[in-house]
Design an enzyme around this catalytic site. Sequence first.
Site, mmCIF file in Angstrom:
data_model
loop_
_atom_site.group_PDB
_atom_site.id
_atom_site.type_symbol
_atom_site.label_atom_id
_atom_site.label_comp_id
_atom_site.label_asym_id
_atom_site.label_seq_id
_atom_site.Cartn_x
_atom_site.Cartn_y
_atom_site.Cartn_z
ATOM 1 C CD GLU A 135 19.258 -10.250 -13.347
ATOM 2 O OE1 GLU A 135 18.625 -10.898 -12.511
ATOM 3 O OE2 GLU A 135 20.479 -9.957 -13.247
ATOM 4 N N PRO A 136 19.901 -6.454 -17.238
ATOM 5 C CG PRO A 136 19.933 -4.319 -16.264
ATOM 6 C CD PRO A 136 19.509 -5.734 -16.005
ATOM 7 C CD1 TRP A 164 16.544 -6.650 -22.034
ATOM 8 C CD2 TRP A 164 15.564 -4.995 -23.183
ATOM 9 N NE1 TRP A 164 17.537 -5.835 -22.512
ATOM 10 C CE2 TRP A 164 16.960 -4.798 -23.229
ATOM 11 C CE3 TRP A 164 14.737 -4.075 -23.836
ATOM 12 C CZ2 TRP A 164 17.550 -3.735 -23.905
ATOM 13 C CZ3 TRP A 164 15.315 -3.020 -24.501
ATOM 14 C CH2 TRP A 164 16.702 -2.859 -24.533
ATOM 15 C CB ILE A 165 9.897 -6.500 -17.682
ATOM 16 C CG1 ILE A 165 11.197 -6.925 -16.978
ATOM 17 C CG2 ILE A 165 8.703 -7.274 -17.139
ATOM 18 C CD1 ILE A 165 11.642 -8.338 -17.278
ATOM 19 N NE ARG A 275 0.326 2.214 -57.836
ATOM 20 C CZ ARG A 275 0.423 3.527 -57.961
ATOM 21 N NH1 ARG A 275 -0.654 4.277 -57.775
ATOM 22 N NH2 ARG A 275 1.577 4.092 -58.248
ATOM 23 C CD GLU A 370 8.549 -15.608 -24.928
ATOM 24 O OE1 GLU A 370 8.492 -16.847 -24.960
ATOM 25 O OE2 GLU A 370 7.567 -14.879 -24.719
#
Length: 390
Positions: A135-136, A164-165, A275, A370
Amino acid sequence: MPDRAPQPVDRQLPTEESRELMALVRDIAQREIAPRAAEEEEAGHFPREVFSLLSEAGLLGLPYDSAHGGGDQPYEVYLQVLEELAAARLTVGLGASVHTLACHGLAGFGTKEQRTEHLPAMLGGGLLGGYCLSEPASGSDAASLRTKAVRDGDDWVITGTKAWITHGGIADFYTVMARTGVEGPRGITAFLVPGDAQGLTAAAPEKKMGMKGSPTAQLHFDGVRVPDARRIGDEGQGFAIALSALDGGRLGIAACAVGVAQAALDAAVAYAGERRQFGRPIADFQGLRFMLADMATQIEAGRSLYLAAARLRDAGRPFSRQAAMAKLFCTDAAMRVTTDAVQVLGGYGYTADFPAERYMREAKVLQIVEGTNQIQRIVIARHLAGPESR
């Protein structure tokens, strides 16, 4: 320039079935995901059609019971599938991991009737899930969440905001943790909420430094009614369900991190071989060769760590400490490897014409989601020395 197709990795696959499965995944990654990854990420396009394809192929329910539409695959195999998908495009690999996370509560703690009714569509019916814990004002301190669910007859009425879903606003269902009782972890209950529930709205997606194709948004619950038949587990069991899901989810993030790191190494090795400076390929210079060797070693160590944790899980043994270790090590390694890949490419590595800079931007979020890597260190230390005294 378009991303290169993921290079074959010497996989540790236990059966012929799992080897055939991985061949299918690699084919999808090379044909359907990698060629469009750079363009679609830049445009912020979410590849819903890819997830539909993965669902049709049975790849969105791999670690779950086939009786409910799953794939009966051990975590050891499932995580290597995630790695392969993330190497092609992190939006897809992480999205598959989040979907698995969203299914965990019902698969592990739902009633027989709930699993029979909902899981087939969730695991193989083209649906996409989201997981609503943060949640916030409650991220790392998830047990302090404020979203409430109040009993009203045979329903629960959910009010609050989740933040943040992943897949916020586009998911077909969400596993939602809400407070139904006392403060702290014992007052939290889990619910299965339809994505089109009345009163559920999504804010505009966050503007992120990476993973622009994967929508991340706040979800607002304004008196959302959910039948008690959609409550997952017992009242007050939600936080335990959330932590159980996160143990497996952390392994998913670890596997995705190894996939991104492997893609960055592949890009760096290919560039170093092409390269030329001072009359020869830059891959001939010892300083650069040592960088590539260190990158490869970190990737191999991370892969071994997440697979060891997966085998503990498959054997039914405790694996929470090892999951935290794998998430910590693999995501930190991905940040180092992708940063070194940018350095190998030099000025080209800093431009969007090559994929190295995108890999570096994407690797950063894996150290956060997570459970931040600081939280992983707390989890590991608690297993080693017990909880802190206060």
